[in-house]
Write a protein that holds these residues in place. Sequence first.
Motif, PDB file in Angstrom:
ATOM      1  N   GLN A  22       0.829  -1.210   0.000  1.00  0.00           N
ATOM      2  CA  GLN A  22       0.000   0.000   0.000  1.00  0.00           C
ATOM      3  C   GLN A  22       0.859   1.253   0.000  1.00  0.00           C
ATOM      4  O   GLN A  22       0.563   2.215  -0.711  1.00  0.00           O
ATOM      5  CB  GLN A  22      -0.944  -0.008   1.199  1.00  0.00           C
ATOM      6  CG  GLN A  22      -2.088  -0.970   1.056  1.00  0.00           C
ATOM      7  CD  GLN A  22      -2.954  -1.078   2.299  1.00  0.00           C
ATOM      8  OE1 GLN A  22      -2.509  -0.791   3.407  1.00  0.00           O
ATOM      9  NE2 GLN A  22      -4.192  -1.503   2.112  1.00  0.00           N
ATOM     10  N   TYR A  25       2.291   1.542  -3.451  1.00  0.00           N
ATOM     11  CA  TYR A  25       1.213   1.913  -4.374  1.00  0.00           C
ATOM     12  C   TYR A  25       0.975   3.420  -4.316  1.00  0.00           C
ATOM     13  O   TYR A  25       0.885   4.085  -5.346  1.00  0.00           O
ATOM     14  CB  TYR A  25      -0.059   1.143  -4.012  1.00  0.00           C
ATOM     15  CG  TYR A  25      -1.234   1.475  -4.892  1.00  0.00           C
ATOM     16  CD1 TYR A  25      -1.444   0.791  -6.077  1.00  0.00           C
ATOM     17  CD2 TYR A  25      -2.147   2.474  -4.539  1.00  0.00           C
ATOM     18  CE1 TYR A  25      -2.524   1.077  -6.892  1.00  0.00           C
ATOM     19  CE2 TYR A  25      -3.227   2.769  -5.349  1.00  0.00           C
ATOM     20  CZ  TYR A  25      -3.406   2.073  -6.519  1.00  0.00           C
ATOM     21  OH  TYR A  25      -4.474   2.372  -7.322  1.00  0.00           O
ATOM     22  N   LYS A  26       0.885   3.955  -3.093  1.00  0.00           N
ATOM     23  CA  LYS A  26       0.666   5.397  -2.928  1.00  0.00           C
ATOM     24  C   LYS A  26       1.832   6.192  -3.503  1.00  0.00           C
ATOM     25  O   LYS A  26       1.627   7.198  -4.185  1.00  0.00           O
ATOM     26  CB  LYS A  26       0.475   5.740  -1.453  1.00  0.00           C
ATOM     27  CG  LYS A  26      -0.836   5.251  -0.891  1.00  0.00           C
ATOM     28  CD  LYS A  26      -0.921   5.516   0.598  1.00  0.00           C
ATOM     29  CE  LYS A  26      -2.155   4.869   1.198  1.00  0.00           C
ATOM     30  NZ  LYS A  26      -2.190   4.985   2.658  1.00  0.00           N
ATOM     31  N   PHE A  39       8.483  -0.900  -5.933  1.00  0.00           N
ATOM     32  CA  PHE A  39       7.163  -1.317  -6.400  1.00  0.00           C
ATOM     33  C   PHE A  39       7.190  -2.799  -6.765  1.00  0.00           C
ATOM     34  O   PHE A  39       6.324  -3.572  -6.359  1.00  0.00           O
ATOM     35  CB  PHE A  39       6.754  -0.454  -7.598  1.00  0.00           C
ATOM     36  CG  PHE A  39       5.320  -0.616  -8.014  1.00  0.00           C
ATOM     37  CD1 PHE A  39       4.325   0.089  -7.361  1.00  0.00           C
ATOM     38  CD2 PHE A  39       4.965  -1.454  -9.059  1.00  0.00           C
ATOM     39  CE1 PHE A  39       2.984  -0.042  -7.742  1.00  0.00           C
ATOM     40  CE2 PHE A  39       3.643  -1.594  -9.448  1.00  0.00           C
ATOM     41  CZ  PHE A  39       2.650  -0.880  -8.781  1.00  0.00           C
ATOM     42  N   GLN A  43       5.415  -6.206  -4.983  1.00  0.00           N
ATOM     43  CA  GLN A  43       4.635  -7.208  -5.715  1.00  0.00           C
ATOM     44  C   GLN A  43       5.155  -8.620  -5.422  1.00  0.00           C
ATOM     45  O   GLN A  43       4.368  -9.556  -5.255  1.00  0.00           O
ATOM     46  CB  GLN A  43       4.670  -6.924  -7.214  1.00  0.00           C
ATOM     47  CG  GLN A  43       3.844  -5.728  -7.608  1.00  0.00           C
ATOM     48  CD  GLN A  43       3.915  -5.447  -9.089  1.00  0.00           C
ATOM     49  OE1 GLN A  43       4.995  -5.353  -9.663  1.00  0.00           O
ATOM     50  NE2 GLN A  43       2.759  -5.301  -9.712  1.00  0.00           N
ATOM     51  N   SER A  81      -4.831  -4.234  -7.666  1.00  0.00           N
ATOM     52  CA  SER A  81      -4.663  -2.773  -7.676  1.00  0.00           C
ATOM     53  C   SER A  81      -3.298  -2.390  -8.236  1.00  0.00           C
ATOM     54  O   SER A  81      -3.172  -1.462  -9.032  1.00  0.00           O
ATOM     55  CB  SER A  81      -4.815  -2.210  -6.267  1.00  0.00           C
ATOM     56  OG  SER A  81      -6.113  -2.411  -5.787  1.00  0.00           O
ATOM     57  N   MET A  82      -2.277  -3.141  -7.824  1.00  0.00           N
ATOM     58  CA  MET A  82      -0.921  -2.826  -8.274  1.00  0.00           C
ATOM     59  C   MET A  82      -0.757  -3.136  -9.763  1.00  0.00           C
ATOM     60  O   MET A  82      -0.069  -2.416 -10.481  1.00  0.00           O
ATOM     61  CB  MET A  82       0.101  -3.563  -7.440  1.00  0.00           C
ATOM     62  CG  MET A  82       0.088  -3.081  -5.992  1.00  0.00           C
ATOM     63  SD  MET A  82       1.380  -3.759  -5.008  1.00  0.00           S
ATOM     64  CE  MET A  82       2.690  -2.589  -5.398  1.00  0.00           C
ATOM     65  N   LEU A  85      -2.312  -0.298 -11.690  1.00  0.00           N
ATOM     66  CA  LEU A  85      -1.480   0.905 -11.655  1.00  0.00           C
ATOM     67  C   LEU A  85      -0.260   0.725 -12.539  1.00  0.00           C
ATOM     68  O   LEU A  85       0.177   1.650 -13.214  1.00  0.00           O
ATOM     69  CB  LEU A  85      -1.059   1.238 -10.218  1.00  0.00           C
ATOM     70  CG  LEU A  85      -0.254   2.504 -10.031  1.00  0.00           C
ATOM     71  CD1 LEU A  85      -1.063   3.726 -10.448  1.00  0.00           C
ATOM     72  CD2 LEU A  85       0.193   2.630  -8.586  1.00  0.00           C
TER      73      LEU A  85
END
Length: 87
Positions: A22, A25-26, A39, A43, A81-82, A85
């Motif tokens: 998270q 992600y932000k 990142f 994952q 979500s990742m 993005l």
Amino acid sequence: MATRHSVDECLEQCQSAIDYAQEQYKDAARQEHNNAGNFSKSQLMLEDAYNELDKLLLSANEQQREQLHRMRLQLQQMQNSMILLGP
């Protein structure tokens, strides 16, 4: 049969992976992927946690399976979500 300690440990590992993901992600959403290394690392942490959870599911009792299944859904949601993005 999975022990309570092993289930708790797995759930903690999963939650840590989700929390880290998270954050990344932000950061990625704000910085437009200037930090691709972290990142990708997040994952991989999610994937490792998911795989460990899957192994533990094989020896869990019904109550433990329910806990692990809910965590699995959270992991999958964060992974999705990742992916959306992107790196």
